[in-house]
Design an enzyme around this catalytic site. Sequence first.
Site, PDB file in Angstrom:
ATOM      1  N   ARG A 231       0.778  -1.161  -0.066  1.00  0.00           N
ATOM      2  CA  ARG A 231       0.098   0.073   0.052  1.00  0.00           C
ATOM      3  C   ARG A 231       0.931   1.453   0.035  1.00  0.00           C
ATOM      4  NH1 ARG A 231      -5.005   0.042   2.796  1.00  0.00           N
ATOM      5  NH2 ARG A 231      -3.876  -1.520   4.248  1.00  0.00           N
ATOM      6  N   TYR A 232       1.899   0.994   0.775  1.00  0.00           N
ATOM      7  CA  TYR A 232       2.776   2.293   0.913  1.00  0.00           C
ATOM      8  C   TYR A 232       4.078   1.995   0.185  1.00  0.00           C
ATOM      9  CZ  TYR A 232      -0.143   2.988   4.959  1.00  0.00           C
ATOM     10  OH  TYR A 232      -1.104   3.042   5.669  1.00  0.00           O
TER      11      TYR A 232
ATOM     12  N   ARG B  37       7.310   0.183   1.699  1.00  0.00           N
ATOM     13  CA  ARG B  37       7.199  -1.012   2.873  1.00  0.00           C
ATOM     14  C   ARG B  37       6.159  -1.741   2.410  1.00  0.00           C
ATOM     15  NH1 ARG B  37       5.187   3.686   4.749  1.00  0.00           N
ATOM     16  NH2 ARG B  37       3.789   3.724   6.438  1.00  0.00           N
TER      17      ARG B  37
ATOM     18  N   CYS C 253      -2.937 -18.663  13.358  1.00  0.00           N
ATOM     19  CA  CYS C 253      -2.628 -17.886  14.537  1.00  0.00           C
ATOM     20  C   CYS C 253      -2.545 -18.673  15.669  1.00  0.00           C
ATOM     21  CB  CYS C 253      -3.359 -16.513  14.764  1.00  0.00           C
ATOM     22  SG  CYS C 253      -3.525 -15.450  13.747  1.00  0.00           S
TER      23      CYS C 253
ATOM     24  N   CYS D  18      -8.218 -13.883  17.987  1.00  0.00           N
ATOM     25  CA  CYS D  18      -8.939 -12.558  18.791  1.00  0.00           C
ATOM     26  C   CYS D  18     -10.207 -12.371  17.949  1.00  0.00           C
ATOM     27  CB  CYS D  18      -7.781 -11.475  18.490  1.00  0.00           C
ATOM     28  SG  CYS D  18      -6.167 -11.968  18.734  1.00  0.00           S
TER      29      CYS D  18
ATOM     30  N   CYS E 237     -10.256  -9.440  15.726  1.00  0.00           N
ATOM     31  CA  CYS E 237      -9.179  -9.256  14.574  1.00  0.00           C
ATOM     32  C   CYS E 237      -9.858  -8.460  13.377  1.00  0.00           C
ATOM     33  CB  CYS E 237      -9.124 -10.623  14.377  1.00  0.00           C
ATOM     34  SG  CYS E 237      -7.710 -10.789  12.842  1.00  0.00           S
TER      35      CYS E 237
ATOM     36  N   ARG F 159      -8.591  -8.890  10.796  1.00  0.00           N
ATOM     37  CA  ARG F 159      -8.614  -9.730   9.416  1.00  0.00           C
ATOM     38  C   ARG F 159      -9.169 -10.954   9.814  1.00  0.00           C
ATOM     39  NH1 ARG F 159      -2.329  -8.488   8.957  1.00  0.00           N
ATOM     40  NH2 ARG F 159      -2.372  -6.883   7.511  1.00  0.00           N
TER      41      ARG F 159
ATOM     42  N   ASP G 113     -10.839  -1.485  14.555  1.00  0.00           N
ATOM     43  CA  ASP G 113     -11.377  -1.252  13.195  1.00  0.00           C
ATOM     44  C   ASP G 113     -12.807  -2.052  13.031  1.00  0.00           C
ATOM     45  OD1 ASP G 113      -8.866  -0.799  11.547  1.00  0.00           O
ATOM     46  OD2 ASP G 113      -8.031  -2.619  12.569  1.00  0.00           O
TER      47      ASP G 113
ATOM     48  N   ASP H 196      -6.981   3.386  11.308  1.00  0.00           N
ATOM     49  CA  ASP H 196      -6.715   2.885   9.956  1.00  0.00           C
ATOM     50  C   ASP H 196      -7.957   3.230   9.078  1.00  0.00           C
ATOM     51  OD1 ASP H 196      -5.561   1.517   7.734  1.00  0.00           O
ATOM     52  OD2 ASP H 196      -4.542   0.055   9.184  1.00  0.00           O
TER      53      ASP H 196
ATOM     54  N   LYS I 171      -2.986   4.426   7.294  1.00  0.00           N
ATOM     55  CA  LYS I 171      -3.206   5.030   8.979  1.00  0.00           C
ATOM     56  C   LYS I 171      -2.911   6.290   9.025  1.00  0.00           C
ATOM     57  CE  LYS I 171      -1.337   0.232   9.975  1.00  0.00           C
ATOM     58  NZ  LYS I 171      -1.268  -0.435   9.103  1.00  0.00           N
TER      59      LYS I 171
HETATM   60  C1  PLP Z   1      -0.118  -1.047   8.851  1.00  0.00           C
HETATM   61  C2  PLP Z   1       0.550  -1.227   7.446  1.00  0.00           C
HETATM   62  C3  PLP Z   1       2.002  -1.130   7.311  1.00  0.00           C
HETATM   63  C4  PLP Z   1       2.832  -0.622   8.470  1.00  0.00           C
HETATM   64  O1  PLP Z   1       2.353   0.801   8.580  1.00  0.00           O
HETATM   65  P1  PLP Z   1       3.369   1.603   9.578  1.00  0.00           P
HETATM   66  O2  PLP Z   1       2.801   2.808   9.863  1.00  0.00           O
HETATM   67  O3  PLP Z   1       4.888   1.800   8.824  1.00  0.00           O
HETATM   68  O4  PLP Z   1       3.609   0.776  10.949  1.00  0.00           O
HETATM   69  C5  PLP Z   1       2.298  -1.163   6.173  1.00  0.00           C
HETATM   70  N1  PLP Z   1       1.384  -1.597   5.086  1.00  0.00           N
HETATM   71  C6  PLP Z   1       0.215  -2.015   5.308  1.00  0.00           C
HETATM   72  C7  PLP Z   1      -0.568  -2.427   4.310  1.00  0.00           C
HETATM   73  C8  PLP Z   1      -0.350  -1.818   6.536  1.00  0.00           C
HETATM   74  O5  PLP Z   1      -1.731  -1.972   6.516  1.00  0.00           O
HETATM   75  S1  SF4 Z   2      -5.417 -10.035  15.964  1.00  0.00           S
HETATM   76 FE1  SF4 Z   2      -5.705 -11.456  14.248  1.00  0.00          FE
HETATM   77  S2  SF4 Z   2      -4.017 -11.752  13.196  1.00  0.00           S
HETATM   78 FE2  SF4 Z   2      -3.575 -10.808  15.136  1.00  0.00          FE
HETATM   79  S3  SF4 Z   2      -3.194 -12.890  16.449  1.00  0.00           S
HETATM   80 FE3  SF4 Z   2      -5.202 -12.037  16.717  1.00  0.00          FE
HETATM   81  S4  SF4 Z   2      -6.530 -13.278  15.182  1.00  0.00           S
HETATM   82 FE4  SF4 Z   2      -4.263 -13.514  14.675  1.00  0.00          FE
END
Ligand code: PLP
Ligand code: SF4
Length: 355
Positions: free
Chosen positions: A96-97, A100, A109, A113, A116, A118, A278, A315, A322
């Site tokens: 996305r960025y 990174r 996992c 959670c 979560c 995701r 989220d 986010d 973010k």
């Molecule tokens: C959260 C996230 C990151 C990391 O973000 P930082 O602000 O650098 O901690 C990088 N890529 C994606 C897609 C993310 O969701």
């Molecule tokens: S927040 Fe989601 S991805 Fe992270 S440990 Fe919990 S279940 Fe796994």
Amino acid sequence: MSIHQPPGGQPLRSIGALIDAGIVTPQRHDELQAVAGRYAVSVTPAMAALIDPADAADPIARQFVPDAGELVTLPQELADPIGDDAHSPVEGVVHRYPDRALLKLVHACPVYCRFCFRREMVGPGGDALTGEKLDAALAYLAKHTEIWEVIMTGGDPLILSARRVREVAKRLAAIPHIKVVRWHTRVPMVDPGRITADYAKALRIPGKASYIAVHANHPREFTDEARTALARLADAGHVLLSQSVLLKGINADVETLGALMRAFVENRVKPYYLHHPDLAPGTARFRLSLEEGQALVKRLRGHLSGLCQPTYILDIPGGAGKIPVGPAFLSACETPGAEAFAEDRHGERHLYPPI
Ligand SMILES: *Cc1c(COP(=O)(O)O)cnc(C)c1O
Ligand code: SF4
């Protein structure tokens, strides 16, 4: 009374197992079975041992024990709340960025959670990224020379064996433009026995800086075993950062949040992000308003060492990324001869003069 599992026991992965452990009453079997059919369930022995079944508001149980409310999805909740899918050029990579990218090696996992973000993607069974898929993901990272940092996430990558971790570490080490590797994990808290000194070493990427962002949400997660795991990671040369989610009924009060941040710092983990929850499906019971979150974070600033201050992060739903969401200590000032009001930790405002 807390339940003490024998060390080395298996995670509780079904409603039946939660009932057998005394964490859930048999009367709840049917309603929770419906939840387990939709979202994965797992509570590690270390976390099960921390749960007090007599406490209906237990903050550890609240993080991991399913609830019938999860079957209710509100209109504003999203299956992919932070829009990962739209930014996934090849399987296992989210970019996305520019500088990174995420590398998702596994979907599973050690715990699941209930909040979560995701939750629609994680769970047991799903394929790990291996063979040709891993080759394609690494080829993408190698080709995109603007990628300076790789964030290892999932799922939880620290469920992988030391052998697999070493293999991926070696392949990342061979990509010259990647300077930093960051692991995101809950393992040191929820399954601390996995972090042996050897395993901590396996997570190092030869020639790169390695960071580990440790996810914890409540000070009770810092058991002696978890503290040992964190010490092993720090001693192996990783820089440790924290990640927490601000969660109603778990840590959304200044005493708990403050104790959590202090526990991180005492264990050489620098508070990094405190996430606003989220809009994941079926997670309404955990959410609080941004205004409530800002008020809490403001009180942390007033009470605790600068080392204990995380950045409060939203986010933006849908995938815009973010952003830090305050609180703000400067406010606009209409007084001539002043640029702004600066608010101190007692709430008193001071004029800041123009330059
Ligand atoms: C959260 C996230 C990151 C990391 O973000 P930082 O602000 O650098 O901690 C990088 N890529 C994606 C897609 C993310 O969701
Ligand atoms: S927040 Fe989601 S991805 Fe992270 S440990 Fe919990 S279940 Fe796994």
